[in-house]
Design a protein around this motif. Sequence first.
Motif, PDB file in Angstrom:
ATOM      1  N   HIS A 236     -21.693   0.517  18.444  1.00 44.31           N
ATOM      2  CA  HIS A 236     -22.229   1.326  17.268  1.00 44.31           C
ATOM      3  C   HIS A 236     -22.821   2.697  18.395  1.00 44.31           C
ATOM      4  N   SER A 237     -21.433   2.630  18.957  1.00 48.24           N
ATOM      5  CA  SER A 237     -21.586   3.551  19.928  1.00 48.24           C
ATOM      6  C   SER A 237     -21.377   4.708  19.233  1.00 48.24           C
ATOM      7  N   VAL A 238     -21.719   5.881  19.902  1.00 45.25           N
ATOM      8  CA  VAL A 238     -21.410   7.449  19.332  1.00 45.25           C
ATOM      9  C   VAL A 238     -20.785   8.191  19.752  1.00 45.25           C
ATOM     10  N   PRO A 239     -20.440   9.529  19.202  1.00 48.25           N
ATOM     11  CA  PRO A 239     -19.060  10.277  20.127  1.00 48.25           C
ATOM     12  C   PRO A 239     -19.632  10.737  21.309  1.00 48.25           C
ATOM     13  N   THR A 240     -19.210  12.230  22.116  1.00 49.02           N
ATOM     14  CA  THR A 240     -19.564  12.559  22.890  1.00 49.02           C
ATOM     15  C   THR A 240     -18.611  14.077  22.629  1.00 49.02           C
ATOM     16  N   TRP A 241     -19.317  14.717  23.441  1.00 50.06           N
ATOM     17  CA  TRP A 241     -18.880  15.963  23.563  1.00 50.06           C
ATOM     18  C   TRP A 241     -19.295  16.701  25.247  1.00 50.06           C
ATOM     19  N   PRO A 242     -18.290  17.418  25.689  1.00 48.96           N
ATOM     20  CA  PRO A 242     -18.699  17.938  26.821  1.00 48.96           C
ATOM     21  C   PRO A 242     -19.940  19.497  26.714  1.00 48.96           C
ATOM     22  N   ALA A 243     -20.357  18.739  27.310  1.00 49.42           N
ATOM     23  CA  ALA A 243     -21.559  20.105  27.590  1.00 49.42           C
ATOM     24  C   ALA A 243     -21.585  21.026  29.315  1.00 49.42           C
ATOM     25  N   ARG A 244     -22.263  21.971  28.780  1.00 47.75           N
ATOM     26  CA  ARG A 244     -22.057  23.380  30.352  1.00 47.75           C
ATOM     27  C   ARG A 244     -23.401  24.301  30.301  1.00 47.75           C
ATOM     28  N   ILE A 245     -24.232  23.854  31.468  1.00 46.32           N
ATOM     29  CA  ILE A 245     -25.082  25.940  31.251  1.00 46.32           C
ATOM     30  C   ILE A 245     -23.907  26.519  31.827  1.00 46.32           C
TER      31      ILE A 245
END
Length: 116
Positions: free
Chosen positions: A98-107
């Motif tokens: 039941h893992s979920v997708p991820t996206w790259p994120a930055r500040i």
Amino acid sequence: MHRDTQASAWTAVCGVEEIVPNTGVCALLQGQQVAVFRMNDGAESRVFAIGNYDPNAEASVLSRGLVGNLGERLVVASPIYKHHFDLQTGECLEAPEHSVPTWPARIEGGKVWVGA
């Protein structure tokens, strides 16, 4: 489940100061709910983006979960059944299926950017 960062277009979802440190918010990215978390280690902030939908609870609630760590892993605990999701990989520690997708994120420039 991590999206390809090299071919990504980046979208500003909010100002970094709009997310209280060590909490999350929900953003709509290309029609999909994304849970965006701001984690503070001392003076430095890091951001993470994972799917907001908790498949264990069948509800879009992960952005409202409690963040912390289990050992070396930064996680969010779903507010319903308390399953833990790794903020870097999206893996559900109690039920990996039941893992979920991820996206790259930055500040950058005082804003939180998520790659799509």
